[in-house]
Write a protein that holds these residues in place. Sequence first.
Motif, mmCIF file in Angstrom:
data_model
loop_
_atom_site.group_PDB
_atom_site.id
_atom_site.type_symbol
_atom_site.label_atom_id
_atom_site.label_comp_id
_atom_site.label_asym_id
_atom_site.label_seq_id
_atom_site.Cartn_x
_atom_site.Cartn_y
_atom_site.Cartn_z
ATOM 1 N N MET A 1 52.406 1.819 -33.138
ATOM 2 C CA MET A 1 52.434 1.527 -31.715
ATOM 3 C C MET A 1 53.686 0.720 -31.424
ATOM 4 N N THR A 2 54.570 1.306 -30.651
ATOM 5 C CA THR A 2 55.806 0.615 -30.309
ATOM 6 C C THR A 2 55.625 -0.198 -29.034
ATOM 7 N N GLN A 3 56.491 -1.143 -28.852
ATOM 8 C CA GLN A 3 56.458 -1.986 -27.656
ATOM 9 C C GLN A 3 56.709 -1.131 -26.406
ATOM 10 N N HIS A 4 57.589 -0.150 -26.539
ATOM 11 C CA HIS A 4 57.906 0.745 -25.415
ATOM 12 C C HIS A 4 56.663 1.519 -24.959
ATOM 13 N N GLU A 5 55.885 2.028 -25.910
ATOM 14 C CA GLU A 5 54.662 2.763 -25.564
ATOM 15 C C GLU A 5 53.648 1.852 -24.886
ATOM 16 N N MET A 6 53.526 0.626 -25.380
ATOM 17 C CA MET A 6 52.570 -0.312 -24.797
ATOM 18 C C MET A 6 52.949 -0.648 -23.358
ATOM 19 N N VAL A 7 54.230 -0.861 -23.110
ATOM 20 C CA VAL A 7 54.701 -1.164 -21.755
ATOM 21 C C VAL A 7 54.489 0.043 -20.847
ATOM 22 N N ALA A 8 54.708 1.241 -21.370
ATOM 23 C CA ALA A 8 54.520 2.454 -20.574
ATOM 24 C C ALA A 8 53.062 2.620 -20.154
ATOM 25 N N VAL A 9 52.132 2.351 -21.046
ATOM 26 C CA VAL A 9 50.708 2.471 -20.720
ATOM 27 C C VAL A 9 50.316 1.390 -19.713
ATOM 28 N N GLU A 11 52.257 0.033 -17.494
ATOM 29 C CA GLU A 11 52.842 0.437 -16.211
ATOM 30 C C GLU A 11 52.053 1.587 -15.584
ATOM 31 N N LEU A 12 51.540 2.497 -16.402
ATOM 32 C CA LEU A 12 50.707 3.595 -15.904
ATOM 33 C C LEU A 12 49.473 3.054 -15.185
ATOM 34 N N VAL A 13 48.776 2.133 -15.816
ATOM 35 C CA VAL A 13 47.575 1.546 -15.220
ATOM 36 C C VAL A 13 47.941 0.773 -13.949
ATOM 37 N N ARG A 14 49.045 0.047 -13.988
ATOM 38 C CA ARG A 14 49.483 -0.727 -12.819
ATOM 39 C C ARG A 14 49.756 0.202 -11.629
ATOM 40 N N GLU A 15 50.447 1.314 -11.858
ATOM 41 C CA GLU A 15 50.778 2.231 -10.772
ATOM 42 C C GLU A 15 49.546 2.950 -10.229
ATOM 43 N N ILE A 16 48.611 3.309 -11.095
ATOM 44 C CA ILE A 16 47.363 3.920 -10.622
ATOM 45 C C ILE A 16 46.617 2.937 -9.731
ATOM 46 N N ALA A 17 46.517 1.682 -10.177
ATOM 47 C CA ALA A 17 45.809 0.663 -9.397
ATOM 48 C C ALA A 17 46.500 0.415 -8.060
ATOM 49 N N ARG A 18 47.827 0.355 -8.069
ATOM 50 C CA ARG A 18 48.571 0.123 -6.817
ATOM 51 C C ARG A 18 48.333 1.235 -5.812
ATOM 52 N N ALA A 19 48.161 2.455 -6.300
ATOM 53 C CA ALA A 19 47.920 3.591 -5.407
ATOM 54 C C ALA A 19 46.526 3.530 -4.785
ATOM 55 N N LEU A 20 45.604 2.809 -5.406
ATOM 56 C CA LEU A 20 44.223 2.775 -4.938
ATOM 57 C C LEU A 20 43.919 1.633 -3.974
ATOM 58 N N VAL A 21 44.655 0.541 -4.056
ATOM 59 C CA VAL A 21 44.273 -0.689 -3.355
ATOM 60 C C VAL A 21 45.021 -0.872 -2.034
ATOM 61 N N ASP A 22 44.516 -1.795 -1.217
ATOM 62 C CA ASP A 22 45.165 -2.150 0.046
ATOM 63 C C ASP A 22 46.262 -3.194 -0.156
ATOM 64 N N GLU A 23 46.144 -3.996 -1.222
ATOM 65 C CA GLU A 23 47.129 -5.044 -1.506
ATOM 66 C C GLU A 23 47.799 -4.776 -2.853
ATOM 67 N N PRO A 24 48.752 -3.835 -2.901
ATOM 68 C CA PRO A 24 49.360 -3.473 -4.183
ATOM 69 C C PRO A 24 50.135 -4.609 -4.844
ATOM 70 N N GLU A 25 50.622 -5.559 -4.054
ATOM 71 C CA GLU A 25 51.366 -6.679 -4.642
ATOM 72 C C GLU A 25 50.468 -7.615 -5.439
#
Length: 89
Positions: A1-9, A11-25
């Motif tokens: 498990m590389t650091q790059h893969e961990m950051v990518a995953v 970021e994936l979860v962060r972007e999915i959550a931002r798309a769902l919520v009213d307060e993405p910040e």
Amino acid sequence: MTQHEMVAVEELVREIARALVDEPEAVDVQTVARDESTILKLRVAPGDVGKVIGKQGRTARSVRTILSAVSMKLHHRYTLDILEEDEEV
């Protein structure tokens, strides 16, 4: 498990959550790496918790299904914890 893969995953979860919520910040994802798994701790604004969980937990289950697919591809287990506003990270 590389650091790059961990950051990518993360970021994936962060972007999915931002798309769902009213307060993405207010979306925050923290990782807790273990030997064979990584826990992703998702925190959103108190009014948005229901949006990331969904009716009967369907939205949360869907995000966890995506993480399961990523886990199989990367040969590393990822789990998602959705934290309530009063839980410590």
